[in-house]
Design a protein around this motif. Structure first.
Motif, mmCIF file in Angstrom:
data_model
loop_
_atom_site.group_PDB
_atom_site.id
_atom_site.type_symbol
_atom_site.label_atom_id
_atom_site.label_comp_id
_atom_site.label_asym_id
_atom_site.label_seq_id
_atom_site.Cartn_x
_atom_site.Cartn_y
_atom_site.Cartn_z
ATOM 1 N N LYS A 49 0.833 -1.204 0.000
ATOM 2 C CA LYS A 49 0.000 0.000 0.000
ATOM 3 C C LYS A 49 0.866 1.251 0.000
ATOM 4 O O LYS A 49 1.832 1.352 0.752
ATOM 5 N N GLY A 50 0.513 2.191 -0.860
ATOM 6 C CA GLY A 50 1.261 3.432 -0.955
ATOM 7 C C GLY A 50 2.463 3.364 -1.872
ATOM 8 O O GLY A 50 3.058 4.396 -2.188
ATOM 9 N N ARG A 51 2.834 2.162 -2.293
ATOM 10 C CA ARG A 51 3.981 2.001 -3.196
ATOM 11 C C ARG A 51 3.577 1.458 -4.561
ATOM 12 O O ARG A 51 4.172 1.811 -5.577
ATOM 13 N N PHE A 52 2.598 0.590 -4.591
ATOM 14 C CA PHE A 52 2.144 -0.043 -5.836
ATOM 15 C C PHE A 52 0.776 0.508 -6.226
ATOM 16 O O PHE A 52 -0.030 0.874 -5.360
ATOM 17 N N ALA A 53 0.513 0.531 -7.523
ATOM 18 C CA ALA A 53 -0.793 0.961 -8.021
ATOM 19 C C ALA A 53 -1.231 0.036 -9.148
ATOM 20 O O ALA A 53 -0.483 -0.167 -10.104
ATOM 21 N N ILE A 54 -2.424 -0.510 -9.007
ATOM 22 C CA ILE A 54 -2.982 -1.372 -10.040
ATOM 23 C C ILE A 54 -3.987 -0.587 -10.861
ATOM 24 O O ILE A 54 -4.719 0.266 -10.325
ATOM 25 N N SER A 55 -4.011 -0.831 -12.159
ATOM 26 C CA SER A 55 -4.964 -0.178 -13.045
ATOM 27 C C SER A 55 -5.290 -1.133 -14.189
ATOM 28 O O SER A 55 -4.600 -2.138 -14.377
ATOM 29 N N ARG A 56 -6.330 -0.807 -14.939
ATOM 30 C CA ARG A 56 -6.699 -1.671 -16.063
ATOM 31 C C ARG A 56 -7.316 -0.866 -17.183
ATOM 32 O O ARG A 56 -7.888 0.204 -16.956
ATOM 33 N N GLU A 57 -7.182 -1.401 -18.371
ATOM 34 C CA GLU A 57 -7.842 -0.856 -19.548
ATOM 35 C C GLU A 57 -8.790 -1.950 -20.059
ATOM 36 O O GLU A 57 -8.355 -2.912 -20.692
ATOM 37 N N ASN A 58 -10.062 -1.793 -19.775
ATOM 38 C CA ASN A 58 -11.028 -2.827 -20.125
ATOM 39 C C ASN A 58 -11.102 -3.067 -21.629
ATOM 40 O O ASN A 58 -11.246 -4.211 -22.075
ATOM 41 N N ALA A 59 -10.974 -2.018 -22.408
ATOM 42 C CA ALA A 59 -11.071 -2.159 -23.865
ATOM 43 C C ALA A 59 -9.922 -2.985 -24.428
ATOM 44 O O ALA A 59 -10.050 -3.558 -25.513
ATOM 45 N N LYS A 60 -8.821 -3.038 -23.696
ATOM 46 C CA LYS A 60 -7.645 -3.781 -24.153
ATOM 47 C C LYS A 60 -7.447 -5.077 -23.367
ATOM 48 O O LYS A 60 -6.436 -5.761 -23.564
ATOM 49 N N ASN A 61 -8.367 -5.381 -22.462
ATOM 50 C CA ASN A 61 -8.224 -6.582 -21.612
ATOM 51 C C ASN A 61 -6.847 -6.636 -20.961
ATOM 52 O O ASN A 61 -6.188 -7.684 -20.918
ATOM 53 N N THR A 62 -6.433 -5.505 -20.446
ATOM 54 C CA THR A 62 -5.079 -5.351 -19.913
ATOM 55 C C THR A 62 -5.124 -4.815 -18.493
ATOM 56 O O THR A 62 -5.930 -3.930 -18.184
ATOM 57 N N VAL A 63 -4.245 -5.346 -17.663
ATOM 58 C CA VAL A 63 -4.087 -4.854 -16.302
ATOM 59 C C VAL A 63 -2.613 -4.508 -16.092
ATOM 60 O O VAL A 63 -1.727 -5.172 -16.646
ATOM 61 N N TYR A 64 -2.378 -3.470 -15.316
ATOM 62 C CA TYR A 64 -1.028 -2.999 -15.051
ATOM 63 C C TYR A 64 -0.754 -3.007 -13.546
ATOM 64 O O TYR A 64 -1.668 -2.933 -12.729
ATOM 65 N N LEU A 65 0.536 -3.062 -13.232
ATOM 66 C CA LEU A 65 0.955 -2.888 -11.843
ATOM 67 C C LEU A 65 2.166 -1.961 -11.849
ATOM 68 O O LEU A 65 3.245 -2.343 -12.305
ATOM 69 N N GLN A 66 1.956 -0.737 -11.388
ATOM 70 C CA GLN A 66 3.041 0.222 -11.240
ATOM 71 C C GLN A 66 3.659 0.017 -9.866
ATOM 72 O O GLN A 66 2.965 0.147 -8.848
ATOM 73 N N MET A 67 4.935 -0.314 -9.841
ATOM 74 C CA MET A 67 5.622 -0.595 -8.587
ATOM 75 C C MET A 67 6.699 0.454 -8.355
ATOM 76 O O MET A 67 7.632 0.574 -9.161
ATOM 77 N N ASN A 68 6.561 1.203 -7.285
ATOM 78 C CA ASN A 68 7.518 2.249 -6.928
ATOM 79 C C ASN A 68 8.158 1.920 -5.582
ATOM 80 O O ASN A 68 7.653 1.092 -4.824
ATOM 81 N N SER A 69 9.256 2.604 -5.308
ATOM 82 C CA SER A 69 9.965 2.421 -4.034
ATOM 83 C C SER A 69 10.191 0.939 -3.737
ATOM 84 O O SER A 69 9.904 0.456 -2.627
ATOM 85 N N LEU A 70 10.692 0.236 -4.715
ATOM 86 C CA LEU A 70 10.842 -1.206 -4.579
ATOM 87 C C LEU A 70 11.875 -1.566 -3.525
ATOM 88 O O LEU A 70 12.880 -0.867 -3.346
#
Length: 121
Positions: free
Chosen positions: A64-85
């Protein structure tokens, strides 16, 4: 059939960032929840983050506070932005999707093959 393919893993120094992507393709009527899980050496697979089709997110306390999940439904795609690893984020990261192949079939749980993230100096 359904294919789940992750990308974006690699070696990064502590404090760095990576962005994982996951594309779902094949016989798809709808996708419900999508998520990321990880498995470190010698440990069980654990939830990292999930996102509903409507965009509601859920995170493990450790990210929490470091990673962010998002998705693009039209592209059937999900992302995971990972910061401060951190070194403890080192693991194989797996994409998961709850997929309904057709209007008349039950949802199935689909997994990718995983992408390795190594956090080390």
């Amino acid at each position: 059939q359904v294919q789940v393919v992750e990308s974006g893993g690699g070696l990064v120094q502590p404090g760095g960032s990576l962005r994982l992507s996951c594309v779902v393709s094949g016989r798809i009527f709808s996708i419900n929840d999508m998520g990321w899980y990880r498995q470190a050496p010698g440990k069980e697979r654990e939830l990292v983050a999930t996102i509903s089709s409507g965009g509601v997110t859920n995170y493990a306390d450790s990210v929490k506070g470091r990673f962010a999940i998002s998705r693009e439904n039209a592209k059937n795609t999900v992302y995971l932005q990972m910061n401060s690893l951190k070194p403890e984020d080192t693991a194989v990261y797996y994409c998961n999707a709850d997929i309904r192949p057709t209007r008349w079939e039950r949802s199935l749980d689909a997994w990718g093959q995983g992408t390795l993230v190594t956090v080390s100096s």
